[in-house]
Design an enzyme around this catalytic site. Structure first.
Site, PDB file in Angstrom:
ATOM      1  N   LYS A 571      -3.846  -2.148   1.263  1.00 48.11           N
ATOM      2  CA  LYS A 571      -5.022  -1.329   0.932  1.00 48.11           C
ATOM      3  C   LYS A 571      -6.309  -2.139   0.850  1.00 48.11           C
ATOM      4  O   LYS A 571      -7.394  -1.551   0.776  1.00 48.11           O
ATOM      5  CB  LYS A 571      -4.787  -0.622  -0.419  1.00 48.11           C
ATOM      6  CG  LYS A 571      -3.656   0.370  -0.400  1.00 48.11           C
ATOM      7  CD  LYS A 571      -3.491   1.061  -1.738  1.00 48.11           C
ATOM      8  CE  LYS A 571      -2.779   0.197  -2.749  1.00 48.11           C
ATOM      9  NZ  LYS A 571      -1.336   0.074  -2.482  1.00 48.11           N
ATOM     10  N   LYS A 674      -7.405   3.547  -3.351  1.00 49.76           N
ATOM     11  CA  LYS A 674      -6.961   4.709  -2.575  1.00 49.76           C
ATOM     12  C   LYS A 674      -8.075   5.744  -2.452  1.00 49.76           C
ATOM     13  O   LYS A 674      -8.257   6.363  -1.396  1.00 49.76           O
ATOM     14  CB  LYS A 674      -5.721   5.329  -3.226  1.00 49.76           C
ATOM     15  CG  LYS A 674      -4.490   4.429  -3.151  1.00 49.76           C
ATOM     16  CD  LYS A 674      -3.320   5.019  -3.924  1.00 49.76           C
ATOM     17  CE  LYS A 674      -2.099   4.107  -3.858  1.00 49.76           C
ATOM     18  NZ  LYS A 674      -0.973   4.616  -4.662  1.00 49.76           N
TER      19      LYS A 674
END
Length: 808
Positions: A571, A674
């Site tokens: 990520k 996220k």
């Protein structure tokens, strides 16, 4: 006497000289494609050699038929002479004298010398006619009988003696320094002065041999085809001309009986390091094939070849013979007598040796085998077999092509399949002829357009291992769908790298990664790794990032500049500060490479892909809300006030449900990343400063060593318990919620959700995303399913790989 320097040898076959128009075309080629000092080697015209053979055979059995054949020969040749020459008298007289001479020879008892003398005159007549026609056209040429210098003794396959032949050729070359020498192919003379034929395709052999004798390095063979095709173009219409073929590939193709080249033609090419080129005399501008001495090439089959007129000789090795010793002596005998087989199969358990030959030679070979003193047990012969093979350097190491070939043969009556020791061919022997349909299907299946793709895995944790096992299961399907040839060429950890352009999958055993990686991995040097990746031999290189590393993510822009594609479960890069994120995006855009990262959010749920597709189709995202953190969703679903929150967290950490450092979950950092990724995918330039993150960890805990953090973790239990009781009093549930709001401040933190809120009903192991857009304003689009896990994340990477393949 100094040998004259000459540039090239041109050879013209019988099909190139089939009629007057063909011969005129050959003269035009000689004018336009050769120099005045070049050598021209000539075969017999059309079917002349076959007619001469028939004349010899009939002269001893049926004189009437022999006379008819002779009249046919006379008519064909003299018709050509009269059609081409303005003053044919000398050529006609020479031909007439030859016919009387040969007829007288055929009245004598048959001998191999007489046979060779008669049959070899086809080349003499053709060469004499071509030389006369060239001179008539103003192209200065001299007729040369190769028997005046070419010395070879009569054996099964005569081999030219280089030293004496070269000595005899030198004065001929020097005598005509500025004229093309038009030399007969196919014929030579032995030490007793008798004509010796050089065998089938002897004129091609003559051409390459003469080049070697004359110190000429370029040879062009002109025939009715432009060169070597991926299959016989007479049977496979979409066969493609190969512009370059390796010498060992051409030799293997010839050895397997393909008609384009004979293996003996290539012997001088190798011996004298010649440059060989194949051309079509009928369409000289339609391309060419070069046969060159190169050794680097991708491992793949290039040519499908077949032969429907073959058989095998089967030998049973005597029980009283030592196998290794017997086979060694037998192969020496084969080599000595030039009787090497097209294909050989040895079955040790039954001591059976099968040698495959064309029907043209098998009976002669069989008779010689029966006289072999090594053989005392059974020897038998079998006809009516066929050969189907693939030729190409390293084809046996190309797992995809080998798999396709075996699948195409599943319905065929296969006797056996064998691979060459050099991995340059794989051959199947069939009990029935190779049909046009089978040949076409094998060719099209093997050589349909496809790319080669190298895959490099960053990280060797459980997700990476799971993906490799998944890819191994799915490789055949994705290759069949995409026509791509995939090869896993690298696995890289933070300290070591296991790298091999030839592929790692054949060496990786399931559940034995650590030992294998420790054995094959080498110390990692970042600069050397990038250089190794940049020199990859594939059409595309895809990097699959299974790490959770800022350092790895920082290299994404470099990967893009080299043209690599990246599929990421990491990520970090997509959640970097906005400027860095845009720099990475721009690097991929400028290079034309792709960066896919659906696996970074939602595990196997396609949240990023759906958001991207909505925006690409014209929709506008207004908000995205949901759990985002499967770790915190599990923790607050399990928490009921009886078990301390710190104990639940430690349990989740030990089971691998949290980030390596669970504080990234507890302080909202994992959820923050996220949220940034999804918002940026939706087209918003969102940075961290625009997001309110409520952390229930005190600042002092964030910098502690991990062991000390767990020792102090119980200090947050009262705070969590207080949140929980507040939720109970409001008849709600405590949930960790992420909210992206396009027209307001996005936020992350603990919330009390009402009983009718879908977020409150999310179960452990699930993720929930609610998307509102212009199209889904009143009724949100709901994505609800299993949360992240090893298998789900591996599946998301595989889905991105499929998506990337479609983009390529």
């Amino acid at each position: 006497m100094q040998m004259v320097s000459r540039y090239q040898v041109h050879k013209f076959g019988g099909s190139s000289l089939a009629n007057a128009d063909c011969i005129r075309g050959v003269a035009s080629i000689i004018r336009n494609f050769s120099k005045e000092t070049d050598i021209i080697v000539i075969s017999a015209i059309g079917k002349t050699t076959n007619l001469l053979i028939e004349w010899v055979e009939a002269s001893h059995t049926d004189t009437v038929s022999a006379n008819r054949i002779l009249q046919n020969l006379r008519h064909q040749y003299l018709s050509l002479v009269n059609a081409l020459l303005n003053d044919p008298e000398d050529v006609v007289q020479s031909f007439t004298d030859d016919v009387f001479y040969l007829s007288a020879l055929l009245d004598k008892p048959f001998s191999e010398a007489i046979y060779a003398e008669v049959v070899g005159h086809g080349e003499i007549w053709a060469t004499r006619l071509i030389a006369a026609y060239l001179n008539q056209q103003g192209i200065s040429a001299v007729f040369v009988d190769a028997r005046d210098f070419m010395i070879a003794e009569r054996t099964v396959l005569p081999k030219v003696r280089v030293a004496p032949s070269k000595r005899r050729l030198q004065p001929i070359l020097s005598a005509y320094p500025d004229k093309r020498l038009i030399i007969t192919g196919f014929i030579s003379r032995n030490s007793e002065g008798e004509t010796v034929l050089l065998g089938r395709n002897g004129s091609d052999y003559s051409a390459t041999q003469i080049a070697g004798l004359a110190d000429i390095h370029h040879v062009t063979i002109w025939s009715d085809v432009a060169g070597i095709y991926s299959a016989d173009p007479r049977y496979v219409k979409n066969a493609t001309l190969l512009p370059l073929v390796r010498l060992d590939e051409a030799n293997e193709l010839a050895r397997l009986g393909a008609p384009v080249l004979h293996s003996r033609t290539l012997e001088p090419v190798k011996e004298f390091q010649l440059k060989l080129q194949l051309h079509s005399s009928l369409k000289p501008n339609d391309g060419t094939t070069r046969v060159e001495h190169i050794y680097s090439s991708s491992a793949q089959g290039k040519i499908v070849t077949f032969h429907n007129q073959i058989g095998w000789i089967e030998l049973i090795i005597p029980q009283n013979q030592l196998l290794h010793s017997w086979l060694q002596r037998f192969h020496s005998w084969l080599q000595e007598h030039q009787l090497e087989a097209l294909v050989e199969q040895f079955v040790e358990s039954t001591r059976t040796l099968r040698l495959v030959y064309t029907n043209e030679y098998i009976d002669t070979v069989f008779m010689q085998f029966k006289q072999l003193p090594l053989i005392t047990d059974s020897i038998s012969i079998r006809y009516d077999l066929a050969l189907l093979g693939i030729v190409g350097a390293g084809v046996c190491q190309n797992s995809l092509q080998m798999l396709r070939f075996s699948q195409m043969l599943k319905t065929q009556p296969v006797e056996f399949i064998c691979q060459s020791d050099s991995n340059i061919s794989v051959v199947a022997i069939l009990r029935q002829a190779v049909s046009r349909e089978l040949l076409r299907n094998v060719h099209d299946d093997l050589f349909r357009a496809h790319k080669t793709v190298g895959l490099v895995v960053l990280g060797k944790g459980e997700v990476a291992k799971t993906w490799v096992n998944l890819f191994r299961q799915e490789q055949e399907k994705i290759a069949a769908r995409s026509h791509f040839d995939f090869s896993l060429i690298g696995i890289i950890s933070s300290q070591k790298a296991w790298l091999d352009y030839q592929g790692l999958l054949p060496h990786i055993k399931e559940n034995h990664w650590d030992n294998q990686f420790a054995q094959h991995g080498r110390e990692l040097v970042s600069e050397e790794l990038l250089q190794w990746l940049s020199l990859h031999p594939f059409d595309e290189l895809i990097i699959l990032d299974f790490t959770n590393s800022d350092e790895v993510a920082a290299h994404y822009a470099d990967y893009a500049k080299y043209g690599f594609h990246v599929i990421s479960a990491n990520k970090r890069a997509a959640a970097f500060d906005l400027d860095t994120y845009h720099q990475i995006e721009a690097a991929f855009l400028q290079s034309g490479s792709h960066w896919l990262y659906n696996a970074t959010v939602g595990g196997g749920l396609p949240i990023n892909n759906i958001v991207h597709d909505l925006v690409e189709s014209g929709d506008t995202i207004l908000s995205i809300e949901g759990t985002f953190s499967s770790t915190l969703a599990w923790l607050f679903y399990q928490y009921d006030g009886t078990t301390p929150f710190s104990m639940l967290l430690e349990q989740a950490w030990q089971q691998g449900m949290t980030e390596r450092d669970p504080r990234e979950d507890l302080c909202g950092l994992d959820a923050l990343r996220k949220l940034l990724i999804v918002a940026r995918t939706a087209g918003y330039d969102l940075d961290r400063s625009a997001i309110k993150v409520d952390s229930f960890l005190p600042q002092s805990m964030l910098t502690l060593p991990l062991t000390e953090f767990f020792e102090q973790l119980h200090e947050i239990d009262p705070l969590i318990q207080e949140y929980y009781h507040d939720a109970k009093e409001e008849n709600g549930t405590l949930r960790y919620v992420v909210r992206f709001l396009a027209n307001g401040q996005s936020k992350i933190g603990l919330e009390i959700c009402g009983q009718d809120d879908p977020i409150s009903r999310v179960l452990p192991g699930e993720n929930l995303f609610l998307i509102k857009s212009l199209w889904y304003r009143d009724n949100p689009l709901v994505i609800h399913g299993p949360s992240a896990g090893v298998k789900m994340t591996a599946g998301a990477i595989q889905a991105d790989l499929n998506r990337l393949v479609k983009l390529l």
